[in-house]
Design a protein around this motif. Sequence first.
Motif, PDB file in Angstrom:
ATOM      1  N   UNK A 159      -8.771   6.708  -1.093  1.00  0.00           N
ATOM      2  CA  UNK A 159      -8.725   5.259  -0.920  1.00  0.00           C
ATOM      3  C   UNK A 159      -8.358   4.903   0.512  1.00  0.00           C
ATOM      4  N   UNK A 160      -9.189   4.122   1.131  1.00  0.00           N
ATOM      5  CA  UNK A 160      -8.922   3.668   2.503  1.00  0.00           C
ATOM      6  C   UNK A 160      -8.742   2.163   2.577  1.00  0.00           C
ATOM      7  N   UNK A 161      -9.076   1.457   1.496  1.00  0.00           N
ATOM      8  CA  UNK A 161      -8.975  -0.009   1.509  1.00  0.00           C
ATOM      9  C   UNK A 161      -7.507  -0.427   1.466  1.00  0.00           C
ATOM     10  N   UNK A 162      -7.045  -1.158   2.481  1.00  0.00           N
ATOM     11  CA  UNK A 162      -5.639  -1.573   2.495  1.00  0.00           C
ATOM     12  C   UNK A 162      -5.416  -2.795   1.606  1.00  0.00           C
ATOM     13  N   UNK A 163      -4.184  -3.047   1.285  1.00  0.00           N
ATOM     14  CA  UNK A 163      -3.840  -4.290   0.585  1.00  0.00           C
ATOM     15  C   UNK A 163      -4.021  -5.460   1.546  1.00  0.00           C
ATOM     16  N   UNK A 164      -4.393  -6.591   1.016  1.00  0.00           N
ATOM     17  CA  UNK A 164      -4.538  -7.810   1.817  1.00  0.00           C
ATOM     18  C   UNK A 164      -3.354  -8.726   1.544  1.00  0.00           C
ATOM     19  N   UNK A 213      -5.621   7.343 -11.223  1.00  0.00           N
ATOM     20  CA  UNK A 213      -5.640   6.865  -9.842  1.00  0.00           C
ATOM     21  C   UNK A 213      -6.620   5.719  -9.691  1.00  0.00           C
ATOM     22  N   UNK A 214      -6.246   4.750  -8.868  1.00  0.00           N
ATOM     23  CA  UNK A 214      -7.068   3.564  -8.647  1.00  0.00           C
ATOM     24  C   UNK A 214      -7.798   3.660  -7.312  1.00  0.00           C
ATOM     25  N   UNK A 215      -8.914   2.969  -7.236  1.00  0.00           N
ATOM     26  CA  UNK A 215      -9.741   3.021  -6.030  1.00  0.00           C
ATOM     27  C   UNK A 215      -9.290   2.038  -4.966  1.00  0.00           C
ATOM     28  N   UNK A 257       0.833  -1.202   0.000  1.00  0.00           N
ATOM     29  CA  UNK A 257       0.000   0.000   0.000  1.00  0.00           C
ATOM     30  C   UNK A 257       0.865   1.248   0.000  1.00  0.00           C
ATOM     31  N   UNK A 258       1.934   1.234   0.802  1.00  0.00           N
ATOM     32  CA  UNK A 258       2.836   2.378   0.863  1.00  0.00           C
ATOM     33  C   UNK A 258       3.496   2.652  -0.476  1.00  0.00           C
ATOM     34  N   UNK A 259       3.947   1.592  -1.160  1.00  0.00           N
ATOM     35  CA  UNK A 259       4.586   1.785  -2.464  1.00  0.00           C
ATOM     36  C   UNK A 259       3.585   2.352  -3.469  1.00  0.00           C
TER      37      UNK A 259
END
Length: 201
Positions: free
Chosen positions: A54-59, A123-125, A41-43
């Motif tokens: 966007x608030x959805x974190x990577x899983x 930008x992606x959601x 997510x940081x990258x």
Amino acid sequence: MATDDTWIWDGGRLCLDFANTLRSRWRTTPVETLREPDDLTGWLREARLLAPTTTEPATAAVLISARRLRESLDRAVLAVADGRLPTYGDVTLLNRSAAAAPRPALQLVITDDRLEPAGPTPLAADPALALALVAQDAVDLLLSAEIRRVRVCGADRCALRFLDRSPARNRRWCSMSRCGNRTKVRLHQARSRQSGPMADD
């Protein structure tokens, strides 16, 4: 967890910067910078691929997919840059990943007397869609004449991938400040040590 200064942005293309999140590929065990979903997510945020809202974190599953995409695009890019065809498996994965996000209309900009795609990158959601943008950039690179300008840094302990946009197409280092100058200093010191005893005679 990785910090913002972990990332290196000298690849010249989004997909190459993503490939470079696996460091020291010359080692038997390379250095992984995408260790946790938060690292991914940081990258993606640093790459300006995620929308500010966007608030959805990577899983964990998305992280696994990201690493798989990274290695497929790296193998494909190096193969085509060397005049070889990528494997069908890598082509299939890249196509599937790139199709996950709608492709924006391509825009043009004139930079340094040449045509280039206009930015910024859409930008992606969420992280999964952001990875699709990385895959789309890899597909673009593979189909462009620039693929022949992909290089691997010539420093002994680097192996970062980069796009050589120098007029003479002879750039050897991912970055002069990081690898070029260091290599030149080491070579100068080695020559000094070799010529030292002779100078004393």
